[in-house]
Scaffold this motif. Structure first.
Motif, PDB file in Angstrom:
ATOM      1  N   ARG A 129      13.020  -9.036  -6.246  1.00 45.08           N
ATOM      2  CA  ARG A 129      13.552  -8.025  -7.151  1.00 45.08           C
ATOM      3  C   ARG A 129      12.462  -7.476  -8.240  1.00 45.08           C
ATOM      4  O   ARG A 129      12.434  -6.450  -8.252  1.00 45.08           O
ATOM      5  CB  ARG A 129      14.791  -8.501  -7.878  1.00 45.08           C
ATOM      6  N   PHE A 130      11.679  -8.781  -8.555  1.00 47.65           N
ATOM      7  CA  PHE A 130      10.514  -8.280  -9.557  1.00 47.65           C
ATOM      8  C   PHE A 130       9.515  -7.497  -8.594  1.00 47.65           C
ATOM      9  O   PHE A 130       9.133  -6.567  -9.333  1.00 47.65           O
ATOM     10  CB  PHE A 130      10.052  -9.674  -9.886  1.00 47.65           C
ATOM     11  N   GLU A 182      21.024  -3.427  -3.004  1.00 46.18           N
ATOM     12  CA  GLU A 182      21.872  -4.630  -3.567  1.00 46.18           C
ATOM     13  C   GLU A 182      23.312  -4.670  -3.138  1.00 46.18           C
ATOM     14  O   GLU A 182      23.847  -5.500  -2.491  1.00 46.18           O
ATOM     15  CB  GLU A 182      22.039  -4.963  -5.015  1.00 46.18           C
ATOM     16  N   TYR A 183      24.026  -3.428  -3.103  1.00 47.05           N
ATOM     17  CA  TYR A 183      25.309  -3.324  -2.897  1.00 47.05           C
ATOM     18  C   TYR A 183      25.499  -3.455  -1.082  1.00 47.05           C
ATOM     19  O   TYR A 183      26.387  -4.091  -0.889  1.00 47.05           O
ATOM     20  CB  TYR A 183      25.627  -1.758  -2.965  1.00 47.05           C
ATOM     21  N   LYS A 219      10.679  -3.776  -8.087  1.00 45.48           N
ATOM     22  CA  LYS A 219      10.740  -3.125  -9.309  1.00 45.48           C
ATOM     23  C   LYS A 219       9.161  -2.635  -9.608  1.00 45.48           C
ATOM     24  O   LYS A 219       8.972  -1.416  -9.922  1.00 45.48           O
ATOM     25  CB  LYS A 219      11.385  -4.011 -10.617  1.00 45.48           C
ATOM     26  N   PRO A 258      31.015   6.794  -5.127  1.00 41.79           N
ATOM     27  CA  PRO A 258      29.332   6.794  -4.945  1.00 41.79           C
ATOM     28  C   PRO A 258      28.680   5.758  -5.572  1.00 41.79           C
ATOM     29  O   PRO A 258      28.973   5.227  -7.058  1.00 41.79           O
ATOM     30  CB  PRO A 258      29.117   8.150  -5.500  1.00 41.79           C
ATOM     31  N   ILE A 259      27.518   5.506  -4.967  1.00 41.27           N
ATOM     32  CA  ILE A 259      26.578   4.283  -5.647  1.00 41.27           C
ATOM     33  C   ILE A 259      25.129   5.098  -5.678  1.00 41.27           C
ATOM     34  O   ILE A 259      24.757   5.445  -4.407  1.00 41.27           O
ATOM     35  CB  ILE A 259      26.520   2.991  -4.837  1.00 41.27           C
ATOM     36  N   VAL A 260      24.353   5.008  -6.688  1.00 43.62           N
ATOM     37  CA  VAL A 260      23.243   5.906  -6.823  1.00 43.62           C
ATOM     38  C   VAL A 260      22.243   4.572  -7.248  1.00 43.62           C
ATOM     39  O   VAL A 260      22.238   3.905  -7.562  1.00 43.62           O
ATOM     40  CB  VAL A 260      22.979   6.969  -7.566  1.00 43.62           C
ATOM     41  N   GLU A 261      20.956   5.254  -7.123  1.00 43.44           N
ATOM     42  CA  GLU A 261      19.665   4.419  -7.494  1.00 43.44           C
ATOM     43  C   GLU A 261      19.525   3.480  -6.040  1.00 43.44           C
ATOM     44  O   GLU A 261      20.200   2.482  -6.063  1.00 43.44           O
ATOM     45  CB  GLU A 261      19.912   3.519  -8.941  1.00 43.44           C
ATOM     46  N   VAL A 315      19.690  -0.438  -6.391  1.00 37.05           N
ATOM     47  CA  VAL A 315      21.063  -0.718  -6.673  1.00 37.05           C
ATOM     48  C   VAL A 315      21.854  -0.532  -5.363  1.00 37.05           C
ATOM     49  O   VAL A 315      22.600  -1.552  -5.012  1.00 37.05           O
ATOM     50  CB  VAL A 315      21.757   0.223  -7.859  1.00 37.05           C
ATOM     51  N   GLU A 331      22.890 -16.308 -11.094  1.00 41.79           N
ATOM     52  CA  GLU A 331      22.860 -16.962  -9.628  1.00 41.79           C
ATOM     53  C   GLU A 331      22.444 -18.472  -9.852  1.00 41.79           C
ATOM     54  O   GLU A 331      22.834 -19.200  -8.897  1.00 41.79           O
ATOM     55  CB  GLU A 331      21.939 -16.241  -8.858  1.00 41.79           C
ATOM     56  N   VAL A 371      15.881  -8.919 -14.051  1.00 41.17           N
ATOM     57  CA  VAL A 371      15.568  -9.788 -13.128  1.00 41.17           C
ATOM     58  C   VAL A 371      15.802 -11.120 -13.483  1.00 41.17           C
ATOM     59  O   VAL A 371      16.640 -12.019 -12.898  1.00 41.17           O
ATOM     60  CB  VAL A 371      13.945  -9.636 -12.474  1.00 41.17           C
ATOM     61  N   PRO A 381      31.531  -6.085  -5.285  1.00 41.62           N
ATOM     62  CA  PRO A 381      30.245  -5.344  -5.252  1.00 41.62           C
ATOM     63  C   PRO A 381      30.155  -4.066  -5.976  1.00 41.62           C
ATOM     64  O   PRO A 381      29.123  -3.677  -6.342  1.00 41.62           O
ATOM     65  CB  PRO A 381      29.917  -5.370  -3.827  1.00 41.62           C
ATOM     66  N   MET A 437      27.826  -0.883 -10.355  1.00 39.41           N
ATOM     67  CA  MET A 437      27.868  -0.176 -11.582  1.00 39.41           C
ATOM     68  C   MET A 437      27.282  -0.730 -12.702  1.00 39.41           C
ATOM     69  O   MET A 437      26.648  -0.107 -13.563  1.00 39.41           O
ATOM     70  CB  MET A 437      29.656   0.255 -12.018  1.00 39.41           C
ATOM     71  N   TYR A 442      18.845 -13.716 -12.243  1.00 36.78           N
ATOM     72  CA  TYR A 442      18.541 -15.455 -12.071  1.00 36.78           C
ATOM     73  C   TYR A 442      19.345 -16.292 -12.644  1.00 36.78           C
ATOM     74  O   TYR A 442      19.838 -17.274 -12.042  1.00 36.78           O
ATOM     75  CB  TYR A 442      16.916 -15.522 -12.428  1.00 36.78           C
ATOM     76  N   PRO A 491      17.996 -18.529  -5.548  1.00 40.49           N
ATOM     77  CA  PRO A 491      17.676 -17.693  -6.741  1.00 40.49           C
ATOM     78  C   PRO A 491      16.265 -17.380  -6.974  1.00 40.49           C
ATOM     79  O   PRO A 491      15.940 -16.194  -7.483  1.00 40.49           O
ATOM     80  CB  PRO A 491      18.314 -18.464  -8.018  1.00 40.49           C
ATOM     81  N   ARG A 533      14.976 -14.621  -4.543  1.00 37.82           N
ATOM     82  CA  ARG A 533      15.654 -13.584  -5.010  1.00 37.82           C
ATOM     83  C   ARG A 533      15.017 -12.607  -6.144  1.00 37.82           C
ATOM     84  O   ARG A 533      14.752 -11.580  -6.049  1.00 37.82           O
ATOM     85  CB  ARG A 533      16.882 -13.644  -5.234  1.00 37.82           C
ATOM     86  N   ALA A 534      14.744 -13.647  -7.114  1.00 39.15           N
ATOM     87  CA  ALA A 534      14.151 -12.847  -8.527  1.00 39.15           C
ATOM     88  C   ALA A 534      12.745 -12.613  -8.190  1.00 39.15           C
ATOM     89  O   ALA A 534      12.486 -11.530  -8.586  1.00 39.15           O
ATOM     90  CB  ALA A 534      13.885 -14.079  -9.501  1.00 39.15           C
ATOM     91  N   GLU A 557      25.555  -7.145  -0.636  1.00 41.61           N
ATOM     92  CA  GLU A 557      26.693  -7.833  -1.100  1.00 41.61           C
ATOM     93  C   GLU A 557      28.070  -7.556  -0.271  1.00 41.61           C
ATOM     94  O   GLU A 557      28.744  -8.300  -0.060  1.00 41.61           O
ATOM     95  CB  GLU A 557      26.910  -7.458  -2.331  1.00 41.61           C
ATOM     96  N   THR A 558      27.924  -6.197   0.554  1.00 42.32           N
ATOM     97  CA  THR A 558      28.959  -5.910   0.853  1.00 42.32           C
ATOM     98  C   THR A 558      29.328  -6.308   2.436  1.00 42.32           C
ATOM     99  O   THR A 558      30.409  -6.508   3.009  1.00 42.32           O
ATOM    100  CB  THR A 558      29.128  -4.234   0.887  1.00 42.32           C
TER     101      THR A 558
END
Lengths: 224, 228
Positions: free
Chosen positions: B96-97, B72-73, B100, B63-66, B69, A75, A68, A89, A94, A72, B89, B92-93, B76-77
């Motif tokens: 994400r924290f 986020e894809y 998780k 393919p994107i997995v998880e 993840v 960004e 994380v 993206p 990946m 940060y 930021p 956003r952190a 962003e897409t």
């Protein structure tokens, strides 16, 4: 006094990722060393959930969890190169996938193989190798996981470069061998030679003493 | 093939649902490919050879997995519709924290407690899961959603709580999300489930209960098979 502070423990690989990211991007920061056996009240206040390092403090606001924190940093200091994540993206996905894979699958198994003995060690090593095979394939045709320069996923795997040989020396076992993982070993060498990496990591003899003592303590605690 | 979006998923799976919610919020057209996890398809194994799990998002064949993840894809897409994350930021952190944390502590804790049989160990596991939920309770206090006035990344990440945790409580014969102890989290859960997009895509609770029970029996049969 810098507006960025990093709480770390000198031996832990997780804060080291953050040191590398800050150094590589040329971001000024103050380092605050924690004794993990005697955590400061500041650390407990800034990371009440996990009570761990690293914690990044920026303008007084704390962020925890190394992955994380890396996002940060990327960004917040957008203009500071090199970028840790690519623009595309899919490539970003990946990088995040491999970073998570490393922390969920590789690191715990290599650690198990280091601290256990006998059959437990053998099993952990077999499992670690099963997972490392995927990384070996991913490295085909690449200098770094991030491409030409060290990126997000490389920083996450960076502990392999400085800790694997330390673990191998202490435990007297080969964790990553040349025959099975030639590309991984090449990656480890490239990583260690990348700017700011080796110069910021802890001295090898100190690491050996520290992890040897830790291993002995953990082995002594094992039920017979 | 072009920009076609496919999702390999299982209807009762919580990480799959969070991906579907994100796709729906962003009005992304996608083909749903249902997977039977007890009889995994060659397509799944080829698309996710490392983990062999759902969800898998395929975009233009890649393919994107998880699930986090994938979120986020998606963010962003498909940038133009419905931002899932703040521009700031630090916020956003935080999202994400806590996402998780939700997966590593709350999901693991709740499932762990559910599978234990009645006794002291189970009670300790429930208490530990509740200690984790207490952190989320603090985070949602005074807010309508984790994302603020509308749901966002973190709401989707912990969106399993009002529906799947109830099913888990039934399967595990336990009470974890006590409204008395977690009033804000409970209220957030009720508000979350009322959102039409969410409400209309929830798998029926009996199906989720069945799915959890099947998962537990399957695991136990594997363990029994592995015993010498």
């Amino acid at each position: 006094m810098a507006e960025v502070k990093l709480f770390r423990a000198w031996s832990s690989p997780f804060p080291l990722r953050i040191v590398w990211a800050l150094e590589v991007k040329g971001i000024e920061y103050d380092m605050i060393y924690e004794d993990l056996s005697n955590k400061s009240s500041m650390l407990l206040q800034y990371n009440p959930v996990y009570k761990k390092v690293p914690v990044l403090l920026h303008k007084g606001k704390p962020i925890s969890e190394s992955l994380v924190i890396l996002e940060y940093i990327e960004e917040t200091w957008k203009s500071k190169t090199p970028s840790l994540l690519p623009g595309d993206p899919y490539q970003r996905a990946m990088a995040r996938f491999w970073a998570k894979f490393g922390d969920d699958k590789i690191l715990p198994l290599i650690w198990e193989a280091f601290i256990k003995q006998g059959k437990d060690q053998e099993e952990a090593l077999i499992a670690a190798h099963e997972n490392l095979k995927y990384l070996e394939v991913e490295l085909r045709g690449k200098k770094f996981l991030g491409g030409e320069t060290v990126g997000f996923a490389d920083l996450t795997f960076g502990w392999l470069a400085n800790l694997v040989s330390v673990f191998e020396e202490i435990a007297g076992v080969t964790l990553i061998d040349h025959e099975k993982f030639p590309l991984l070993l090449t990656w480890m060498k490239n990583f260690m030679d990348a700017p700011k990496i080796r110069e910021t990591w802890p001295p090898r003899d100190k690491l050996i003493n520290h992890f040897r003592a830790l291993r002995e303590t953990l082995i002594a605690k094992e039920p017979k | 093939m072009g920009d076609q979006v496919k999702l390999i998923a299982t209807p009762q799976s919580l990480p799959c649902c969070r991906v579907e919610w994100a796709l729906k919020l962003k009005e992304v057209d996608y083909e749903y490919i249902e997977e039977d996890l007890r009889n995994k398809s060659a397509f799944l194994l080829e698309s996710n050879p490392i983990h062999k799990k759902v969800p898998v998002l395929l975009h233009a064949g890649k393919p994107i997995v998880e699930s986090l993840v994938i979120l986020e894809y998606i963010e962003e897409t498909w940038k133009d519709k419905y931002p899932l994350l703040s521009d700031d930021p630090h916020e956003r952190a935080m999202a994400r924290f806590w996402a998780k944390f939700g997966d590593e502590k709350c999901v693991v804790g709740a499932f762990g407690a559910a599978w234990l049989t009645e006794g002291e160990e189970k009670n300790k596991a429930i208490e530990s899961a509740q200690e984790s939920l207490a952190f989320l309770e603090k985070q949602i206090e005074g807010k309508k959603y984790f994302g603020g006035e509308q749901i966002g990344f973190l709401d989707l990440a912990v969106g399993w709580i009002p529906h799947w945790l109830k099913a888990l409580e039934e399967v595990g014969e336990m009470k974890v999300l006590d409204p008395g102890r977690f009033p804000s989290l409970h209220e957030w859960g009720q508000n979350f489930l009322e959102i039409p997009l969410i409400k209309n895509s929830l798998p029926p609770r009996e199906k989720v209960v069945e799915y959890f029970n099947a998962g537990r029996s399957y695991k136990r049969s594997l363990e029994a098979a592995n015993k010498p």
